[in-house]
Design a protein around this motif. Structure first.
Motif, PDB file in Angstrom:
ATOM      1  N   HIS A 822     -46.408 -10.521  86.045  1.00 58.61           N
ATOM      2  CA  HIS A 822     -46.361 -11.848  85.441  1.00 58.61           C
ATOM      3  C   HIS A 822     -47.428 -11.980  84.353  1.00 58.61           C
ATOM      4  CE1 HIS A 822     -44.904 -16.050  86.853  1.00 58.61           C
ATOM      5  NE2 HIS A 822     -44.785 -15.900  85.569  1.00 58.61           N
ATOM      6  N   ILE A 823     -48.652 -11.522  84.693  1.00 60.51           N
ATOM      7  CA  ILE A 823     -49.753 -11.618  83.720  1.00 60.51           C
ATOM      8  C   ILE A 823     -49.425 -10.784  82.486  1.00 60.51           C
ATOM      9  CG2 ILE A 823     -52.158 -10.943  83.304  1.00 60.51           C
ATOM     10  CD1 ILE A 823     -52.717 -11.739  86.250  1.00 60.51           C
ATOM     11  N   SER A 824     -48.917  -9.557  82.715  1.00 59.61           N
ATOM     12  CA  SER A 824     -48.648  -8.686  81.561  1.00 59.61           C
ATOM     13  C   SER A 824     -47.548  -9.278  80.689  1.00 59.61           C
ATOM     14  CB  SER A 824     -48.282  -7.282  82.017  1.00 59.61           C
ATOM     15  OG  SER A 824     -47.108  -7.315  82.767  1.00 59.61           O
ATOM     16  N   SER A 825     -46.533  -9.894  81.316  1.00 56.12           N
ATOM     17  CA  SER A 825     -45.453 -10.463  80.489  1.00 56.12           C
ATOM     18  C   SER A 825     -45.956 -11.682  79.702  1.00 56.12           C
ATOM     19  CB  SER A 825     -44.236 -10.827  81.337  1.00 56.12           C
ATOM     20  OG  SER A 825     -44.608 -11.679  82.379  1.00 56.12           O
ATOM     21  N   LYS A 826     -46.795 -12.502  80.367  1.00 56.56           N
ATOM     22  CA  LYS A 826     -47.378 -13.661  79.659  1.00 56.56           C
ATOM     23  C   LYS A 826     -48.262 -13.187  78.492  1.00 56.56           C
ATOM     24  CE  LYS A 826     -46.773 -17.895  81.620  1.00 56.56           C
ATOM     25  NZ  LYS A 826     -45.359 -17.657  81.936  1.00 56.56           N
ATOM     26  N   TYR A 827     -49.033 -12.149  78.770  1.00 59.19           N
ATOM     27  CA  TYR A 827     -49.946 -11.596  77.759  1.00 59.19           C
ATOM     28  C   TYR A 827     -49.139 -11.098  76.554  1.00 59.19           C
ATOM     29  CZ  TYR A 827     -53.380  -8.305  75.765  1.00 59.19           C
ATOM     30  OH  TYR A 827     -54.208  -7.611  74.938  1.00 59.19           O
ATOM     31  N   ASP A 828     -48.047 -10.395  76.847  1.00 57.52           N
ATOM     32  CA  ASP A 828     -47.195  -9.903  75.754  1.00 57.52           C
ATOM     33  C   ASP A 828     -46.631 -11.060  74.936  1.00 57.52           C
ATOM     34  OD1 ASP A 828     -47.710  -7.369  76.561  1.00 57.52           O
ATOM     35  OD2 ASP A 828     -45.848  -7.140  77.733  1.00 57.52           O
ATOM     36  N   GLU A 829     -46.235 -12.145  75.645  1.00 50.00           N
ATOM     37  CA  GLU A 829     -45.699 -13.326  74.939  1.00 50.00           C
ATOM     38  C   GLU A 829     -46.753 -13.885  73.983  1.00 50.00           C
ATOM     39  OE1 GLU A 829     -44.150 -16.467  77.495  1.00 50.00           O
ATOM     40  OE2 GLU A 829     -43.104 -14.943  78.682  1.00 50.00           O
ATOM     41  N   LEU A 830     -47.965 -14.067  74.510  1.00 50.02           N
ATOM     42  CA  LEU A 830     -49.039 -14.640  73.677  1.00 50.02           C
ATOM     43  C   LEU A 830     -49.363 -13.730  72.491  1.00 50.02           C
ATOM     44  CD1 LEU A 830     -51.392 -15.970  76.491  1.00 50.02           C
ATOM     45  CD2 LEU A 830     -50.096 -17.359  74.902  1.00 50.02           C
ATOM     46  N   TYR A 846     -55.604 -12.504  77.018  1.00 41.48           N
ATOM     47  CA  TYR A 846     -55.439 -11.957  78.370  1.00 41.48           C
ATOM     48  C   TYR A 846     -55.982 -12.943  79.404  1.00 41.48           C
ATOM     49  CZ  TYR A 846     -55.843  -8.994  82.447  1.00 41.48           C
ATOM     50  OH  TYR A 846     -55.703  -8.484  83.715  1.00 41.48           O
ATOM     51  N   ILE A 847     -57.156 -13.485  79.118  1.00 36.29           N
ATOM     52  CA  ILE A 847     -57.782 -14.424  80.067  1.00 36.29           C
ATOM     53  C   ILE A 847     -56.920 -15.671  80.202  1.00 36.29           C
ATOM     54  CG2 ILE A 847     -59.786 -15.935  80.404  1.00 36.29           C
ATOM     55  CD1 ILE A 847     -61.412 -13.529  79.130  1.00 36.29           C
ATOM     56  N   THR A 848     -56.367 -16.125  79.075  1.00 42.42           N
ATOM     57  CA  THR A 848     -55.469 -17.297  79.115  1.00 42.42           C
ATOM     58  C   THR A 848     -54.264 -17.008  80.005  1.00 42.42           C
ATOM     59  OG1 THR A 848     -56.084 -17.628  76.801  1.00 42.42           O
ATOM     60  CG2 THR A 848     -54.278 -18.988  77.667  1.00 42.42           C
ATOM     61  N   SER A 849     -53.648 -15.844  79.803  1.00 42.45           N
ATOM     62  CA  SER A 849     -52.458 -15.523  80.611  1.00 42.45           C
ATOM     63  C   SER A 849     -52.831 -15.403  82.094  1.00 42.45           C
ATOM     64  CB  SER A 849     -51.781 -14.246  80.111  1.00 42.45           C
ATOM     65  OG  SER A 849     -52.690 -13.181  80.110  1.00 42.45           O
ATOM     66  N   CYS A 850     -54.026 -14.864  82.375  1.00 48.19           N
ATOM     67  CA  CYS A 850     -54.479 -14.780  83.776  1.00 48.19           C
ATOM     68  C   CYS A 850     -54.603 -16.172  84.377  1.00 48.19           C
ATOM     69  CB  CYS A 850     -55.839 -14.094  83.876  1.00 48.19           C
ATOM     70  SG  CYS A 850     -55.723 -12.326  83.628  1.00 48.19           S
ATOM     71  N   GLU A 851     -55.203 -17.072  83.581  1.00 47.10           N
ATOM     72  CA  GLU A 851     -55.383 -18.438  84.099  1.00 47.10           C
ATOM     73  C   GLU A 851     -54.038 -19.095  84.375  1.00 47.10           C
ATOM     74  OE1 GLU A 851     -57.826 -20.195  81.129  1.00 47.10           O
ATOM     75  OE2 GLU A 851     -59.658 -19.259  81.890  1.00 47.10           O
ATOM     76  N   LEU A 852     -53.090 -18.893  83.458  1.00 47.49           N
ATOM     77  CA  LEU A 852     -51.758 -19.489  83.626  1.00 47.49           C
ATOM     78  C   LEU A 852     -51.095 -19.007  84.911  1.00 47.49           C
ATOM     79  CD1 LEU A 852     -50.339 -19.291  79.985  1.00 47.49           C
ATOM     80  CD2 LEU A 852     -50.766 -21.373  81.285  1.00 47.49           C
ATOM     81  N   VAL A 853     -51.179 -17.698  85.127  1.00 53.88           N
ATOM     82  CA  VAL A 853     -50.487 -17.115  86.291  1.00 53.88           C
ATOM     83  C   VAL A 853     -51.234 -17.412  87.586  1.00 53.88           C
ATOM     84  CG1 VAL A 853     -49.766 -14.957  87.375  1.00 53.88           C
ATOM     85  CG2 VAL A 853     -49.402 -15.303  84.933  1.00 53.88           C
ATOM     86  N   MET A 854     -52.578 -17.296  87.532  1.00 55.89           N
ATOM     87  CA  MET A 854     -53.354 -17.356  88.777  1.00 55.89           C
ATOM     88  C   MET A 854     -53.692 -18.781  89.224  1.00 55.89           C
ATOM     89  SD  MET A 854     -53.355 -14.284  89.686  1.00 55.89           S
ATOM     90  CE  MET A 854     -54.412 -14.289  91.117  1.00 55.89           C
ATOM     91  N   GLU A 939     -53.593   6.715  79.759  1.00 53.05           N
ATOM     92  CA  GLU A 939     -55.043   6.582  79.948  1.00 53.05           C
ATOM     93  C   GLU A 939     -55.607   5.533  78.984  1.00 53.05           C
ATOM     94  OE1 GLU A 939     -58.997   9.427  80.257  1.00 53.05           O
ATOM     95  OE2 GLU A 939     -57.242  10.188  79.198  1.00 53.05           O
ATOM     96  N   LYS A 940     -55.159   5.628  77.762  1.00 54.83           N
ATOM     97  CA  LYS A 940     -55.630   4.690  76.732  1.00 54.83           C
ATOM     98  C   LYS A 940     -55.258   3.246  77.124  1.00 54.83           C
ATOM     99  CE  LYS A 940     -54.796   3.597  71.896  1.00 54.83           C
ATOM    100  NZ  LYS A 940     -53.815   3.815  70.839  1.00 54.83           N
ATOM    101  N   LYS A 941     -54.033   3.118  77.560  1.00 55.03           N
ATOM    102  CA  LYS A 941     -53.519   1.802  77.944  1.00 55.03           C
ATOM    103  C   LYS A 941     -54.341   1.233  79.110  1.00 55.03           C
ATOM    104  CE  LYS A 941     -49.084  -0.130  79.365  1.00 55.03           C
ATOM    105  NZ  LYS A 941     -47.753   0.261  79.838  1.00 55.03           N
ATOM    106  N   GLN A 942     -54.627   2.115  80.091  1.00 51.82           N
ATOM    107  CA  GLN A 942     -55.382   1.655  81.258  1.00 51.82           C
ATOM    108  C   GLN A 942     -56.807   1.276  80.875  1.00 51.82           C
ATOM    109  OE1 GLN A 942     -55.438   4.328  84.625  1.00 51.82           O
ATOM    110  NE2 GLN A 942     -56.497   2.869  85.931  1.00 51.82           N
ATOM    111  N   LEU A 943     -57.377   2.054  79.957  1.00 48.55           N
ATOM    112  CA  LEU A 943     -58.752   1.783  79.527  1.00 48.55           C
ATOM    113  C   LEU A 943     -58.838   0.385  78.917  1.00 48.55           C
ATOM    114  CD1 LEU A 943     -61.576   2.995  79.241  1.00 48.55           C
ATOM    115  CD2 LEU A 943     -60.922   3.830  76.983  1.00 48.55           C
ATOM    116  N   GLU A 944     -57.898   0.075  78.030  1.00 46.77           N
ATOM    117  CA  GLU A 944     -57.882  -1.261  77.407  1.00 46.77           C
ATOM    118  C   GLU A 944     -57.743  -2.337  78.482  1.00 46.77           C
ATOM    119  OE1 GLU A 944     -54.753  -1.326  74.540  1.00 46.77           O
ATOM    120  OE2 GLU A 944     -55.663   0.221  73.298  1.00 46.77           O
ATOM    121  N   HIS A 945     -56.849  -2.056  79.426  1.00 52.25           N
ATOM    122  CA  HIS A 945     -56.573  -3.030  80.500  1.00 52.25           C
ATOM    123  C   HIS A 945     -57.842  -3.292  81.315  1.00 52.25           C
ATOM    124  CE1 HIS A 945     -54.541  -5.102  83.739  1.00 52.25           C
ATOM    125  NE2 HIS A 945     -55.086  -4.249  84.595  1.00 52.25           N
TER     126      HIS A 945
END
Length: 1594
Positions: A822-830, A846-854, A939-945
């Motif tokens: 859910h967070i990743s899909s919201k993040y992609d939308e934003l 990312y923080i905004t999408s986390c707040e929305l979902v959580m 690996e790159k993707k995870q590092l950013e995450h």
């Protein structure tokens, strides 16, 4: 009947009677409506009239006249009159009265003109005729009538033999045999036949017979012969035709006779046209019905005998020969069965399409008896072909198939052809039911019926029909199921391995829901085979063949055996699979070859296999547990393993199996989860194993690609299709969430629902199985379901927990992927909405999408716990902890590098491989490159995450821990609600928990005390270990391992410690009021003290481990061994702790070898690994620093007394700790400790800089060292100058308690030293002298250090005097109370080494009490309580000593110390003298103390001592042993104060915690060592004497 002729009429005959009679007769004659009634009435009237004449009431002429008048009223009046005369003739002839006979004769004579002679001659007797004169002689008349009758009836006038009238019959045959194709009709021929019969006097019956004969020869002319016979029958009696046919059948009833088919056909046609009745003809046919029933029974018996012979064990070749002979005899018998005319007629009826009559014949016979004869079955099949033709052509023919159309039957009386499915129900289904299994004779018809079924199912499943139509369709559907059950499946069994039929049938079957299919398979397997003798034989032959194949099946011949299995399975899958599964359940090594050999099966067979597996699993006769009731039965394990392999490899529908598991869970049975576990593991490649290496675990924290490459034991390949199938099955049947919830509920219910009488080991296994399957299944859903699917199916966390009663850990486990998705899909939308590429922008989104979902999750979790929980930790923190995973916290760079390097090596190997073809090389290299790119990208993707997540946590952390009560309470909640439930959930979660604790520390989270957290984790692991299942223990071990890893890293290097912990709030030693974050450098725990704390933790782990190992409880021992194995990389690090463990484990190995082999195996495994780690262990003094100078720094804090800050610091943490204790600690104790906190807060504020202690930490041990010094000097003063302090004071009592422990510690050290000296010192005198010199030097050094310490003491005392006495008093009260209460609860029951037994009864009683407390410790974190009590007590003792001894000046103190030194030397001399005497005393004391020490325990100790070897090394009995050799040699002969100072620094703490058991050991050992030392060295003697005298003094 009333008289028609009244008597009045006779009397007044002439007047009116005659007329009345005439009127009556006229009326009766004219009444035409009831003809019969009128006739009878006239008869009666005439009879009455004549009777009156006979009786004489009327004259005969009167009667003849009136008869003459009425004779014209009817035509048949003369005949009626003749009948009346006939009756009267009989009546009068019998009478004796002659007159009446005469009257009758006269009447007849008078009436002769009315009735003709011939009529009278017919009706009257010859005698009467003679008396009337109508004939001359009655005798002659009789003779003549006989002759005429003979001529009429018995003389042949018609010829019924061809030779008698050959011309007539020749003409008849020519007439019937002429060419009938022209205009000749049956009527024309009939006229000719009649004329031939008349002309040549042919017998009509014979003519009819010849017509039938000719019809037999010319069957094609039905249209001519049937009307001819029908017309001819008008001339014959109705039965004639039937008799003639019957006569024809009788003619062929000789044993050797064979009825021609033409006759059957003629009979069938006549029956069809109703020219004869079946009942009339049936009786003429043979054999009788009884004979048929007998034959049927005989067939069944024979079939059973054949089965018996097939299942018999044949021992010799002779028996096989006998079998062959018997078979030959049977074949001879069955070669020529007697002619069955009923079946012949039946066949003919079926051929011409007369279904009605055929059905009535079949009904007379046993079921399927008729169709078991091939010609009849084929005839009936042909009739069905014809009947279904139009419908089949319309809906059944597959696209592109031409087919060969079948013409309809010529006669119109045949059944009507079917044009719709409804028509099928009327006739065809009925015909098929009569066919039963014998449809196997016509595979083409079988295929047609199945195709019609398929077409019907298509129509049935398409909605939109009206209600009435729907009802009709439902009826048709049930008919189709019945046909499948009674006809199609049994027929398939009798077909000769026809794979196409099987596939054709599957085409229809796959349109049925699996419930219907499985029902059909069940009937087929368990009932159908017993319904018919042929099927009984087939079943036996199939089993026989299956045995043959299975005996020869190996890995090497999988292909040929597989083909044979395939061939056999096409027709009889149920029987074959049943046998194969029974073999797999017995021999699990068959699984792999069987799975490989099943590749030649048809789709239907795979489906049947699924059914057979479920049936085998559900077998109620099989026990799911082994006889020992501790393990799951091997048959179930084998079946589960087979399930996983077969469902992965072949496209078998899973719905039934999954539903079965769900149903079992609903019923509260979790055994069958084993199947789900295997299926998910094999199909999705998700392994659940506790044996994962750390490398694999690390890989499991990465992305999907890394997991697949490095996370599993087996290389996971090609699970894409199978996992897709599994997912589809779960989603199509809505089983995904129900299975999760059922598993989660069942996991917690296992103990209650399935526990009961079962062994704890098994209950643990079931719990683990349930839990592991849940984790594995949840993992599968998380990685395979799309976000939409997941969110659609999994409800919110509060619904899961409150409505479905899912345990919190499981609920979050199921919801976690949903949040991530859910967070990743919201993040992609934003991201798409705003195209800002800056890192800050991204993080913000990312923080905004986390707040929305959580945010909704934060609200939802509030309902999960009581409101007071949220006083200490925030819902946000709780949700954050439970919603994150290792993937979010750290990138496993080393794992990525490892996998990339592997791929590089692979590519190099491909390059170097000369044999590989270039195109394959290219392909392989491309694959490796693609994989490498994927991994790097991941690996790159995870590092950013991870960076985004850490940013988010940095922002959140300030609101995490509210700590409205105390930090201690906060840690309790954190451990209780977060860490402990999650660290045993899965191996990755265990790593996550450890990592999360470190992360919270690194983030400098307010109100989080890292020290307290680690302390609580390591302090008392007994209860957590004891309450784990096997797998949970393994995960808990991993968690402890990771926690220890962090601690060891900090412990290893001051730089790392200063960098990672130095200024962190987690290492504050004063727990201030909330909101006060300011940490003075002095409030932080310094590096050396931290090392002491770590040593204490190691000691605690040792104590807990030893305790668990000594309980004798299966669960305790198993779990602690598992945990110890897991934490082996980081523990034990200290040599003496390692040795103690080694001894206990060795003892376990010996004790459990015979009793519990699984524990033995675990212990042996651990023991081996522990030995290999031994070279890496270090002595205690290397593990934490114990040099005297370090003490000077601490001394000031120690001496500050109750007013200073040193003592209250330990109190602070201890009291905080006390609050943590659960129900077992009394409320009073809590109140008091909280009271102390208030006091202490004041003192803390007064002097914040001086605090260095963390309560449980090792700085405390330094305080203890100082305390020892004071105590020891105090003791000496007490003993020698009792005038200084009154003995009865409470201070002295407190001192007494502590005082008992100290000498023991000292002795322990000395004992060690003595032993080590023995090892090191050679026997020569020179060397002894050297040793003495060294001792003197060390004594001098020690005396110097004492001086400095005494100096520091006096300054501290001055400071202390300045403090207000009020606080001091409060502290005193509390201490004294807690000493009184806690004194007996404390684990002070002596150190692990107490060489000298105590003889005082009061001491032994106290010791026993303590021992009880030790062994039955409370289930809360009791050790923390104990520790805090000890420390309170210690500090109180210290405090009292300071106050009882007056403050001395430096010079006086020095003098005192010198005196002490002199006295100690004097004592050593005294000891030498009393050595012998003491040894005897000790022996006596030892026998007294045996009341305390049970004999068996001493025996056990002896054995243990024996097993550990009699070398001098082995005498260090407990965790407190340590070979600090050089130090001890130096310290050996020092003064009391300085000697104790050194030895007791760490020991004091240990002594308090050691178990009572080891006291016994050490005493016993002490005896042994003394005996040896006496022999070995005088130095040792001296040492012992020194010990002894000081003991006595005490």
């Amino acid at each position: 009947m009333a008289a028609l002729l009244p008597a009045e009429w006779i009397k007044n005959w002439e007047k009116g009677g005659k007329n009345e009679f005439v009127q009556l007769c006229r009326a009766l004659s004219e009444n035409k409506s009831h003809d019969n009634m009128g006739f009878r009435d006239i008869q009666q009237a005439l009879y009455e009239l004549a009777y009156h004449v006979v009786r004489g009431n009327l004259k005969h002429d009167q009667a003849s006249n009136v008869l003459g008048d009425i004779i014209e009223f009817r035509e048949d009046m003369p005949s009626i009159l003749a009948d009346v005369f006939c009756i009267l003739d009989i009546e009068t002839s019998c009478l004796e009265e002659k007159s009446k006979r005469d009257h009758f004769t006269q009447l007849v004579l008078a009436c002769l003109y009315l009735v003709s002679d011939t009529v009278l001659k017919e009706r009257l007797d010859p005698e009467t005729l003679e008396s009337l004169g109508l004939i001359k002689q009655s005798q002659q008349f009789n003779q003549k009538s006989v002759k005429i009758k003979t001529k009429l009836f018995y003389k042949q006038q018609k010829f019924n033999l061809l030779r008698e009238e050959n011309e007539g019959y020749a003409k008849l045959i020519a007439e019937l045999g002429q060419d009938l194709s022209g205009n000749i009709t049956s009527d024309l021929i009939l006229e000719n036949i009649k004329s031939l019969i008349g002309c040549f006097n042919l017998d009509p019956n014979r003519v009819l017979d010849i017509i039938l004969e000719v019809y037999e020869c010319r069957p094609e002319y039905d249209d001519f012969f049937v009307p001819l016979i029908e017309s001819y029958m008008y001339m014959c009696e109705p039965q004639t035709l039937c008799h003639i046919l019957g006569f024809k059948f009788k003619f062929y009833q000789d044993p050797s006779g064979e009825t021609p088919s033409s006759l059957y056909r003629v009979a069938a046609v006549l029956l069809q046209h109703n020219l004869i009745d079946l009942e009339d003809l049936y009786v003429h046919l043979l054999p009788g019905d009884n004979a048929i029933i007998e034959e049927h029974k005989r067939e069944i018996v024979e079939a059973k005998q054949i089965v018996r012979k097939l299942t018999m064990v044949v021992l010799s070749s002779e028996k096989t020969e006998e079998k062959e002979k018997e078979k030959e005899k049977e074949e001879e018998k069955t070669e020529k069965p007697p002619d069955n005319q009923k079946l012949g007629l039946l066949e003919a009826l079926l051929k011409i399409g007369d279904w009605q009559h055929a059905q009535s014949i079949m009904d007379q016979m046993p079921p399927f008896y008729a169709t078991s004869h091939k010609p009849i079955a084929i005839a009936l099949c042909q009739l069905v072909h014809v009947t279904i033709e139009p419908l089949y052509r319309r809906v059944g023919v597959p696209k592109g198939a031409k087919g060969s159309p079948i013409s309809s039957l010529p006669n119109k009386r045949a059944p009507k052809q079917a044009d719709s499915f409804e028509d099928l129900r009327k006739e065809v289904f009925n015909m098929l039911c009569y066919l039963g299994p014998h449809l196997s004779h016509d595979p083409i018809l079988f295929a047609k019926v199945v195709r019609l079924g398929k077409a019907f199912m298509k129509e049935f499943q398409s909605d939109g029909s009206k209600q009435e139509d729907r009802e009709k369709m439902d009826i048709l559907f049930s008919c189709l199921l019945s046909i499948t059950d009674q006809v199609l499946l049994p027929s398939l069994s009798l077909m000769d391995c026809n794979a196409c039929m099987s596939e054709e049938l599957w085409g229809m079957f796959k349109t049925f829901p699996y419930q219907y299919r499985y029902r059909l398979y069940g009937q087929w397997k368990n009932e159908t085979y017993n319904s018919h003798p042929l099927l009984v034989k087939v079943k036996a032959q199939t089993i026989d063949r299956a045995k043959y194949i299975m005996k020869r099946l190996t890995k090497e011949n999988v292909k040929p055996s597989g083909r044979q299995i395939g061939k056999l399975s096409h027709s009889n899958p149920t029987i074959l699979f049943d046998y194969i599964l029974s073999q797999i359940q017995k021999y699990d090594n068959l699984i792999t070859p069987v799975v490989d050999s099943l590749k030649y099966l048809t789709s239907l067979n795979y489906d049947v296999l699924a059914y057979c597996i479920i049936e085998a699993l559900a077998n109620p006769e099989k026990e799911r547990m082994k006889h020992d009731d501790t393990t799951i039965s091997s048959w179930l394990q084998s079946l589960a393993s087979f399930c996983g392999a077969v469902f992965r490899k072949y496209p078998i529908e899973l719905a039934g199996l999954l539903q079965y598991v769900a149903n079992q869970l609903k019923a509260g049975k979790s055994f069958d989860l084993l199947i789900l576990k295997e299926v998910v593991q094999k199909m999705a490649g998700i392994e659940i194993t506790e044996e994962m290496t750390m490398e694999q675990l690390e890989a499991m924290t990465g992305g999907e690609q890394l997991k697949a490459e490095g996370g599993y034991f087996g290389q996971i390949r090609n699970t894409k299709k199978s996992s897709q199938r599994l997912k589809d099955a779960l989603l199509d049947h809505d089983l995904a969430l129900p299975l999760c919830l059922l598993m989660a509920q069942q996991r917690n219910g296992v103990i209650f629902q399935e526990g009961g009488e079962k062994h704890l080991k098994l209950v643990g296994k079931l719990y683990d199985q349930c839990h592991d399957t849940l984790v594995q299944f949840g993992g599968f859903l998380a990685s395979n379901l799309s976000t939409e699917d997941y969110i659609k199916r999994v409800p919110s966390i509060d619904v899961l927990c409150n409505e479905f009663h899912t345990p919190h850990d499981a609920a979050f486990f199921l919801s976690r992927p949903m949040y991530a998705h859910h967070i990743s899909s919201k993040y992609d939308e934003l991201k798409k909405a705003e195209k800002g590429n800056k890192q800050q922008h991204k993080v913000h989104k990312y923080i905004t999408s986390c707040e929305l979902v959580m945010a909704p999750v934060h609200d939802a979790v509030i309902s999960l716990h009581l409101p007071k929980v949220w006083d200490d930790i925030s819902p946000q923190f709780y949700a954050t902890f439970w919603s994150l995973t290792m993937y979010d916290l750290a990138v496993p760079h080393s794992s990525y590098d490892r996998e990339v390097n592997k791929l590089k090596v692979q590519m190099k190997a491909i390059d170097d491989n000369q044999e590989m073809p270039p195109n394959k090389k290219k392909k392989e290299k491309e694959r490796c490159t693609a994989l490498q790119d994927k991994l790097l990208e991941e690996e790159k993707k995870q590092l950013e995450h991870v960076q985004r997540v850490l940013q988010r946590l940095k922002l959140e952390k300030d609101n995490w821990l509210l700590a409205k009560s105390t930090k201690n309470e906060t840690i309790t909640k954190f451990l209780q609600l977060c860490i402990f439930p999650r660290c045993i959930f899965s191996a990755i979660d265990a790593v996550y928990c450890a990592h999360f604790v470190e992360l919270v520390h690194q983030q400098k989270t307010p109100n989080f005390s890292t020290l307290l957290c680690y302390d609580r984790v390591f302090s008392d692991i007994i209860y957590t270990v004891a309450s784990c299942t096997e797998n949970e223990a393994s995960r808990y071990g991993r968690f402890l391992c990771c926690m220890l890893e962090t601690v060891t890293r900090w412990h290893s290097d001051r730089v790392i410690y200063e960098k990672e912990c130095g200024n962190y709030p987690g290492f504050l030693t004063i727990l201030r009021a909330t909101g006060f974050d300011g940490g003075n450098k002095a409030d932080q725990l310094d590096y050396e003290n931290f090392r002491h704390v770590v040593h204490k933790w190691h000691y605690k782990l040792t104590k807990a481990s030893v305790h668990c190992l000594e309980t004798g409880e299966y669960t305790h021992i198993r779990n602690i061994l598992i945990v110890l194995t897991k934490i082996l990389p980081w523990y034990p690090k200290v040599l003496n702790l390692g040795q103690a463990l080694e001894r206990r484990v060795h003892k376990i190995c010996q004790e459990e070898k015979e009793k519990r082999p699984d524990l033995y195996a675990l212990a042996m495994g651990y023991s081996g690994q522990l030995k290999s780690r031994k070279p890496f262990m270090i002595p205690e003094n290397e593990f934490h620093h114990k040099d005297p100078p370090a003490r000077n720094a601490v001394a000031a804090t120690v001496q500050n007394g109750p007013g200073g800050a040193g003592m209250p610091t330990s109190l602070t943490i201890n009291t905080v700790r006390l609050e943590e204790g659960t129900t077992e600690e009394t409320d009073k104790l809590k109140e008091k400790s909280q009271g102390v906190v208030k006091v202490i807060n004041k003192t803390v504020n007064a002097t914040p800089k001086v605090t260095t202690s963390n309560g449980n930490s090792a700085s405390n041990s330094k305080i203890i060292k100082e305390k020892d010094d004071k105590e020891k000097s105090g003791k000496e003063k007490d003993k020698e100058k009792k005038d200084k302090t009154p003995a009865a004071t409470p201070e002295m009592k407190a001192l007494g308690k502590d005082g008992k422990d100290k000498p023991k510690e000292e002795r322990a050290n000395k004992d060690d030293k003595a032993r080590e000296i023995k090892e090191k010192t050679p026997k020569s005198d020179k060397e002894k002298e050297k040793v003495k010199k060294e001792e003197k030097a060390s004594k001098e050094e020690k005396s110097k250090t004492v001086v400095t310490i005494v100096e520091s003491k006096s300054t501290a005392e001055k400071e202390r005097e300045k403090e207000p006495s009020r606080e001091r008093d409060v502290a005193k009260e509390i201490k004294s109370k807690e000493n009184a209460k806690g004194g007996e609860k404390m684990p002070v029951a002596g150190s692990l080494k107490s060489p000298v037994p105590r003889s005082e009864t009061s001491e032994s009683e106290r010791e026993q009490k303590r021992r009880k407390v030790d062994t039955h410790s409370s289930p809360s974190h009791s050790s923390t309580v104990k520790d805090s009590l000890n420390e309170l007590k210690d500090s109180s003792a210290k405090h009292y000593i300071n106050h009882t001894t007056p403050t001395l000046s430096k010079s006086k103190e020095r003098e005192v110390d010198k005196k002490d030194l002199d006295k100690s030397r004097e004592r050593s001399r005294e000891r030498e003298k009393k050595d012998e005497k003491d040894r005897k005393d000790r022996k006596r004391d030892h026998s007294n103390s045996d009341r305390e020490v049970p004999q068996d325990s001493t025996k056990r100790r002896k054995e243990e001592n024996g097993t550990t070897g009699s070398s001098k090394h082995s005498k260090s009995e407990s965790p407190s042993d340590s070979p600090r050799l050089n130090e001890k040699e130096k310290e050996k002969n020092k003064s009391k104060s300085s000697g104790k100072e050194k030895g007791d620094s760490i020991k004091a703490e240990k002594m308090e915690k050691s178990s009572s058991g080891s006291k016994k050991e050490s005493r016993h050992d002490k005896e042994k060592t003394e005996k040896k030392e006496k022999r070995d060295s005088t130095g040792g003697k001296e040492e012992k004497k020194h010990h002894k005298s000081s003991d006595k003094h005490r």
